[in-house]
Scaffold this motif. Structure first.
Motif, PDB file in Angstrom:
ATOM      1  N   UNK A 176     -26.108  68.613 -60.826  1.00  0.00           N
ATOM      2  CA  UNK A 176     -25.364  67.656 -61.648  1.00  0.00           C
ATOM      3  C   UNK A 176     -25.883  67.525 -63.069  1.00  0.00           C
ATOM      4  N   UNK A 177     -27.189  67.728 -63.304  1.00  0.00           N
ATOM      5  CA  UNK A 177     -27.730  67.559 -64.654  1.00  0.00           C
ATOM      6  C   UNK A 177     -27.866  68.831 -65.439  1.00  0.00           C
ATOM      7  N   UNK A 178     -27.255  69.909 -64.988  1.00  0.00           N
ATOM      8  CA  UNK A 178     -27.431  71.189 -65.672  1.00  0.00           C
ATOM      9  C   UNK A 178     -26.648  71.215 -66.978  1.00  0.00           C
ATOM     10  N   UNK A 179     -27.203  71.922 -67.940  1.00  0.00           N
ATOM     11  CA  UNK A 179     -26.558  72.094 -69.238  1.00  0.00           C
ATOM     12  C   UNK A 179     -25.590  73.259 -69.139  1.00  0.00           C
ATOM     13  N   UNK A 180     -24.319  73.016 -69.332  1.00  0.00           N
ATOM     14  CA  UNK A 180     -23.349  74.068 -69.080  1.00  0.00           C
ATOM     15  C   UNK A 180     -22.223  74.017 -70.094  1.00  0.00           C
ATOM     16  N   UNK A 181     -21.518  75.130 -70.179  1.00  0.00           N
ATOM     17  CA  UNK A 181     -20.286  75.225 -70.941  1.00  0.00           C
ATOM     18  C   UNK A 181     -19.138  74.860 -70.005  1.00  0.00           C
ATOM     19  N   UNK A 182     -18.353  73.870 -70.410  1.00  0.00           N
ATOM     20  CA  UNK A 182     -17.248  73.393 -69.588  1.00  0.00           C
ATOM     21  C   UNK A 182     -15.952  73.981 -70.118  1.00  0.00           C
ATOM     22  N   UNK A 183     -15.195  74.632 -69.252  1.00  0.00           N
ATOM     23  CA  UNK A 183     -13.901  75.207 -69.614  1.00  0.00           C
ATOM     24  C   UNK A 183     -12.807  74.357 -68.986  1.00  0.00           C
ATOM     25  N   UNK A 184     -11.900  73.837 -69.830  1.00  0.00           N
ATOM     26  CA  UNK A 184     -10.805  73.003 -69.359  1.00  0.00           C
ATOM     27  C   UNK A 184      -9.492  73.771 -69.443  1.00  0.00           C
ATOM     28  N   UNK A 185      -8.683  73.606 -68.439  1.00  0.00           N
ATOM     29  CA  UNK A 185      -7.341  74.182 -68.467  1.00  0.00           C
ATOM     30  C   UNK A 185      -6.469  73.335 -69.380  1.00  0.00           C
ATOM     31  N   UNK A 186      -5.977  73.933 -70.468  1.00  0.00           N
ATOM     32  CA  UNK A 186      -5.165  73.196 -71.432  1.00  0.00           C
ATOM     33  C   UNK A 186      -4.371  74.180 -72.272  1.00  0.00           C
ATOM     34  N   UNK A 187      -3.175  73.766 -72.672  1.00  0.00           N
ATOM     35  CA  UNK A 187      -2.341  74.587 -73.543  1.00  0.00           C
ATOM     36  C   UNK A 187      -2.675  74.384 -75.017  1.00  0.00           C
ATOM     37  N   UNK A 218     -22.665  68.363 -73.385  1.00  0.00           N
ATOM     38  CA  UNK A 218     -21.667  69.286 -72.863  1.00  0.00           C
ATOM     39  C   UNK A 218     -20.944  69.973 -74.024  1.00  0.00           C
ATOM     40  N   UNK A 219     -20.808  71.262 -73.929  1.00  0.00           N
ATOM     41  CA  UNK A 219     -19.998  72.040 -74.867  1.00  0.00           C
ATOM     42  C   UNK A 219     -18.704  72.380 -74.135  1.00  0.00           C
ATOM     43  N   UNK A 220     -17.589  71.864 -74.657  1.00  0.00           N
ATOM     44  CA  UNK A 220     -16.300  71.964 -73.969  1.00  0.00           C
ATOM     45  C   UNK A 220     -15.378  72.873 -74.773  1.00  0.00           C
ATOM     46  N   UNK A 221     -14.687  73.764 -74.077  1.00  0.00           N
ATOM     47  CA  UNK A 221     -13.711  74.648 -74.705  1.00  0.00           C
ATOM     48  C   UNK A 221     -12.517  74.764 -73.768  1.00  0.00           C
ATOM     49  N   UNK A 222     -11.331  74.822 -74.327  1.00  0.00           N
ATOM     50  CA  UNK A 222     -10.129  74.895 -73.495  1.00  0.00           C
ATOM     51  C   UNK A 222      -9.745  76.355 -73.259  1.00  0.00           C
ATOM     52  N   UNK A 223      -8.945  76.550 -72.206  1.00  0.00           N
ATOM     53  CA  UNK A 223      -8.493  77.911 -71.880  1.00  0.00           C
ATOM     54  C   UNK A 223      -7.605  78.471 -72.988  1.00  0.00           C
ATOM     55  N   UNK A 224      -6.856  77.594 -73.662  1.00  0.00           N
ATOM     56  CA  UNK A 224      -6.021  78.072 -74.773  1.00  0.00           C
ATOM     57  C   UNK A 224      -6.887  78.626 -75.891  1.00  0.00           C
ATOM     58  N   UNK A 225      -8.023  77.971 -76.156  1.00  0.00           N
ATOM     59  CA  UNK A 225      -8.932  78.484 -77.181  1.00  0.00           C
ATOM     60  C   UNK A 225      -9.529  79.815 -76.748  1.00  0.00           C
ATOM     61  N   UNK A 226      -9.845  79.955 -75.475  1.00  0.00           N
ATOM     62  CA  UNK A 226     -10.398  81.223 -74.984  1.00  0.00           C
ATOM     63  C   UNK A 226      -9.377  82.347 -75.105  1.00  0.00           C
ATOM     64  N   UNK A 227      -8.101  82.031 -74.868  1.00  0.00           N
ATOM     65  CA  UNK A 227      -7.068  83.064 -74.988  1.00  0.00           C
ATOM     66  C   UNK A 227      -6.808  83.426 -76.448  1.00  0.00           C
ATOM     67  N   UNK A 228      -6.873  82.417 -77.327  1.00  0.00           N
ATOM     68  CA  UNK A 228      -6.504  82.657 -78.718  1.00  0.00           C
ATOM     69  C   UNK A 228      -7.640  83.279 -79.511  1.00  0.00           C
ATOM     70  N   UNK A 229      -8.863  82.832 -79.259  1.00  0.00           N
ATOM     71  CA  UNK A 229     -10.009  83.305 -80.017  1.00  0.00           C
ATOM     72  C   UNK A 229     -10.692  84.432 -79.252  1.00  0.00           C
ATOM     73  N   UNK A 256     -18.118  69.240 -78.912  1.00  0.00           N
ATOM     74  CA  UNK A 256     -19.423  68.962 -78.329  1.00  0.00           C
ATOM     75  C   UNK A 256     -19.438  67.513 -77.904  1.00  0.00           C
ATOM     76  N   UNK A 257     -19.794  67.259 -76.657  1.00  0.00           N
ATOM     77  CA  UNK A 257     -19.854  65.904 -76.123  1.00  0.00           C
ATOM     78  C   UNK A 257     -21.330  65.513 -75.993  1.00  0.00           C
ATOM     79  N   UNK A 258     -21.837  64.641 -76.888  1.00  0.00           N
ATOM     80  CA  UNK A 258     -23.252  64.247 -76.814  1.00  0.00           C
ATOM     81  C   UNK A 258     -23.526  63.472 -75.534  1.00  0.00           C
ATOM     82  N   UNK A 259     -24.784  63.311 -75.252  1.00  0.00           N
ATOM     83  CA  UNK A 259     -25.185  62.554 -74.070  1.00  0.00           C
ATOM     84  C   UNK A 259     -26.265  63.270 -73.298  1.00  0.00           C
ATOM     85  N   UNK A 260     -26.495  62.820 -72.076  1.00  0.00           N
ATOM     86  CA  UNK A 260     -27.518  63.414 -71.214  1.00  0.00           C
ATOM     87  C   UNK A 260     -26.881  63.799 -69.884  1.00  0.00           C
ATOM     88  N   UNK A 261     -26.723  65.085 -69.613  1.00  0.00           N
ATOM     89  CA  UNK A 261     -26.968  66.205 -70.533  1.00  0.00           C
ATOM     90  C   UNK A 261     -25.774  66.396 -71.469  1.00  0.00           C
TER      91      UNK A 261
END
Length: 312
Positions: A138-149, A162-173, A155-160
């Motif tokens: 639960x406390x691992x530092x990870x890249x979070x991929x969200x399904x989104x168009x 989170x670096x969040x990226x959407x699937x649309x960004x992964x497809x486009x970039x 970047x979501x600050x806090x402990x730990x």
């Protein structure tokens, strides 16, 4: 009791002249990190002026406070500050900045509490939309991929954190452009830009009639983005970073004739493509050192009577 009034006047002059000088300067966009430092020094100088004026006025108005402030000072220094000749406005001059300081602290606490509440909501949304994988701590530092168009990354600050990226960004970039976007967000995290935004928002919300605090908040929002752009461009190049910004925001209407939200994106892209080189290291050092002297000036002014008494 002219010294507290002089400190308040110095604070007012700093609040007026500082933003004007920075607005006329041609280097802040080239050196956003230095500009962030200069802005912090200007605002710190204003706050130091108010704090010192409050302290000296309180020392003059109330003997108990003066006894604590000048507890170890020689008699000549105490006499130099003329604490026994306090005018009728000494208490007011002490209480007004004190109330402002308490109000500023309350606004900062409110801003931090609100930010944490927003983070909790976003983290709860992340847990619902991107639950932990089997075997993931639960406390691992990870890249979070969200399904989104919608193409987005943040970047979501806090402990730990989170670096969040959407699937649309992964497809486009692709390739280095995606890396540039992630480096931009990591630049925000490493520099703790969230605390700069919290402090500037607290001052601007707490004192909406004070122009220097409103300008401070606006410039913090602008400069932290430029600083993060530079982090990405130094690793992956200005062209790659500019193209990544374009692709990430092209469906948000920011490049049309009447851009709404994210209207600063075209200016950021133009800066990446046309900005001149950085300032020489010697000039950056001079700007940094000069800015550090700004909040030190009211301290020196406050010590002038004591230093004169000791020197005489």
């Amino acid at each position: 009791m002219t010294l507290p009034a002089a400190l308040l006047l110095l604070g007012a002059l700093t609040a007026v002249a500082g933003p004007r000088l920075l607005a006329r300067a041609d280097w802040p966009d080239r050196e956003p990190v230095v500009a962030l430092w200069v802005w912090q020094c200007v605002v710190a100088a204003v706050l130091v002026c108010c704090a010192l004026s409050m302290t000296l006025s309180a020392a003059a108005a109330w003997h108990a406070v003066g006894g604590h402030v000048f507890a170890t000072a020689p008699r000549a220094v105490v006499e130099a500050y003329a604490l026994g000749t306090a005018g009728p406005w000494a208490a007011t001059t002490a209480l007004a900045p004190a109330c402002c300081g308490v109000w500023s602290a309350a606004m900062l606490v409110r801003e931090v509490v609100r930010a944490r509440a927003r983070r909790r909501l976003r983290r709860a949304e992340l847990r619902d939309r991107a639950p932990l994988l089997p075997g993931e701590a639960p406390g691992s530092d990870r890249l979070v991929v969200l399904e989104s168009e919608r193409a987005d990354a943040w970047w979501l600050p806090g402990t730990p954190p989170r670096l969040v990226v959407t699937t649309a960004a992964l497809r486009r970039l692709e390739g280095r452009r995606l890396d540039a976007v992630l480096a931009h967000e990591q630049g925000h995290a490493r520099a703790r830009h969230d605390w700069l935004l919290h402090c500037s928002a607290a001052l601007a919300d707490g004192f909406p009639q004070v122009p220097v605090f409103a300008a401070f908040r606006a410039e913090m929002h602008r400069l932290v983005e430029l600083a993060a752009d530079d982090v990405a461009s130094r690793r992956f190049g200005r062209l790659t970073t500019a193209l990544a910004l374009i692709e990430l925001n092209e469906d948000r209407g920011v490049f049309g004739p009447t851009p709404a939200a994210h209207a600063d994106v075209p200016r950021r892209v133009h800066r990446l493509l046309t900005s001149p080189d950085r300032l020489p290291a010697a000039r950056r050092l001079r700007l940094t050192a000069t800015a550090a002297l700004v909040p030190a000036l009211p301290v020196l002014v406050a010590f002038v009577p004591g230093l004169r008494a000791l020197g005489g």
